[in-house]
Design a protein around this motif. Structure first.
Motif, PDB file in Angstrom:
ATOM      1  N   PRO A  87      36.412  33.751  43.277  1.00  0.00           N
ATOM      2  CA  PRO A  87      36.381  35.632  43.668  1.00  0.00           C
ATOM      3  C   PRO A  87      35.996  35.171  45.140  1.00  0.00           C
ATOM      4  CG  PRO A  87      34.162  34.452  42.828  1.00  0.00           C
ATOM      5  CD  PRO A  87      35.250  34.080  42.241  1.00  0.00           C
ATOM      6  N   LEU A  88      37.021  35.785  45.753  1.00  0.00           N
ATOM      7  CA  LEU A  88      36.537  36.928  46.987  1.00  0.00           C
ATOM      8  C   LEU A  88      36.213  37.722  46.534  1.00  0.00           C
ATOM      9  CD1 LEU A  88      37.475  36.136  50.049  1.00  0.00           C
ATOM     10  CD2 LEU A  88      39.227  36.291  50.169  1.00  0.00           C
ATOM     11  N   ASP A 102      45.856  36.782  51.221  1.00  0.00           N
ATOM     12  CA  ASP A 102      47.198  35.947  50.382  1.00  0.00           C
ATOM     13  C   ASP A 102      47.252  34.781  49.584  1.00  0.00           C
ATOM     14  OD1 ASP A 102      49.185  38.048  49.997  1.00  0.00           O
ATOM     15  OD2 ASP A 102      50.205  37.232  52.521  1.00  0.00           O
ATOM     16  N   ASP A 103      45.649  33.735  49.563  1.00  0.00           N
ATOM     17  CA  ASP A 103      46.217  32.393  49.993  1.00  0.00           C
ATOM     18  C   ASP A 103      45.057  31.996  48.527  1.00  0.00           C
ATOM     19  OD1 ASP A 103      44.584  29.076  49.311  1.00  0.00           O
ATOM     20  OD2 ASP A 103      43.487  29.315  51.341  1.00  0.00           O
ATOM     21  N   PRO A 104      46.241  31.733  47.577  1.00  0.00           N
ATOM     22  CA  PRO A 104      46.358  31.453  45.634  1.00  0.00           C
ATOM     23  C   PRO A 104      45.161  30.717  45.709  1.00  0.00           C
ATOM     24  CG  PRO A 104      47.723  29.254  47.372  1.00  0.00           C
ATOM     25  CD  PRO A 104      47.546  30.162  48.038  1.00  0.00           C
ATOM     26  N   LEU A 123      38.518  35.769  36.431  1.00  0.00           N
ATOM     27  CA  LEU A 123      39.295  34.190  37.261  1.00  0.00           C
ATOM     28  C   LEU A 123      40.664  33.897  35.821  1.00  0.00           C
ATOM     29  CD1 LEU A 123      36.247  33.059  38.435  1.00  0.00           C
ATOM     30  CD2 LEU A 123      37.395  34.893  39.190  1.00  0.00           C
ATOM     31  N   GLU A 124      41.275  33.889  37.123  1.00  0.00           N
ATOM     32  CA  GLU A 124      42.368  32.324  36.565  1.00  0.00           C
ATOM     33  C   GLU A 124      41.975  31.631  36.919  1.00  0.00           C
ATOM     34  OE1 GLU A 124      46.303  33.753  38.712  1.00  0.00           O
ATOM     35  OE2 GLU A 124      45.810  36.040  37.792  1.00  0.00           O
ATOM     36  N   ALA A 125      43.206  30.822  36.219  1.00  0.00           N
ATOM     37  CA  ALA A 125      42.227  29.468  36.475  1.00  0.00           C
ATOM     38  C   ALA A 125      42.911  28.688  37.864  1.00  0.00           C
ATOM     39  CB  ALA A 125      43.260  28.263  35.463  1.00  0.00           C
ATOM     40  N   GLY A 126      41.284  28.133  38.486  1.00  0.00           N
ATOM     41  CA  GLY A 126      42.082  26.895  39.949  1.00  0.00           C
ATOM     42  C   GLY A 126      41.741  27.843  40.903  1.00  0.00           C
TER      43      GLY A 126
END
Length: 245
Positions: A131-132, A100-102, A125-128
């Motif tokens: 990838p996990l 859940d970490d943004p 990827l979204e800004a900021g």
């Protein structure tokens, strides 16, 4: 020597064992970090990648104890690697918080045939975010069980690979055709992400581990042109290239 998530998890799992885990070759003296026979230890040669990616290894209970496990090779190379023992009924709360970490954008790495509606073919990827990559680490039967019975992973997209070459694993008998070792899959995913140097680095590190593991298992000597020499040559070539830039 850098102690990473797999080392820590291994010690935690040993501490709560009620009986010894008797893997094949359990009487052999092994390094507790790389799990190879002590005279074949490779710990001092561990490479470290500079990467924007992170890995989460969700490991079936006894997988962390197996000397043949290759998930630890990912943690050797990628500093941002997290590892937890899987539980069907009580998933680790730290692991759930990590998901859940943004700062992270999780992707589950698993064959697309098991959830084709969730498949994506690229890492976007979204800004900021970083990838996990979530790896389900165990036997093929165990990985399928974890995939089916981990509803907290259902919200994440699925990354799948289609290996064009047979596995070089050879340390366990594969139950699925073209099944790769965990580290081999991670290398393909990192290559898909665009970190081609890091993919090659992990592949070469896998070869070093595989060669030393088999040498110990079969009581063989290492070849003169060893996998370690190829890894060192690869890293040296990159260093020379960087120094000229």
């Amino acid at each position: 020597m850098r102690i990473h998530a797999i080392h820590t998890l291994y010690e935690e799992r040993l501490a709560r064992s009620t009986r010894p885990f008797l893997a094949r070759g359990c009487k052999v003296q092994r390094c507790r970090q790389c799990m190879l026979r002590t005279h074949l230890c490779i710990c001092k040669h561990r490479p470290l990648a500079t990467s924007n990616a992170a890995f989460l290894l969700v490991m079936f209970d006894d997988e962390i104890l197996k000397p043949s496990n290759t998930g630890r090779l990912i943690a050797d190379v990628f500093e941002d690697t997290f590892a937890y023992i899987w539980s069907r009924t009580e998933p680790n709360v730290e692991m759930l918080a990590l998901l859940d970490d943004p700062q992270w954008q999780p992707y589950v790495v698993f064959p697309a045939e098991y959830a084709p509606e969730r498949e994506v073919t690229a890492v976007t990827l979204e800004a900021g975010k970083r990838p996990l990559f979530i790896m389900l680490d165990g036997s093929w039967a165990e990985a399928k069980k974890m995939f089916r019975k981990s509803p907290y992973l259902d919200r994440f997209p699925l990354l799948s690979i289609n290996p064009d070459k047979p596995s070089r694993y050879k340390m366990r008998e594969a139950s699925k055709e073209n099944q790769l070792g965990t580290a081999e899959v991670a290398a393909r995913i990192i290559d898909l992400f665009g970190e081609h140097y890091n993919a090659e680095l992990l592949d070469l590190w896998f070869d070093v581990f595989r060669e030393n593991y088999i040498a110990g298992k079969m009581n063989r000597t290492l070849p003169e042109q060893s996998s370690l020499s190829l890894l060192e040559k690869f890293m040296s070539t990159d260093e020379n290239t960087q120094s000229k830039i």
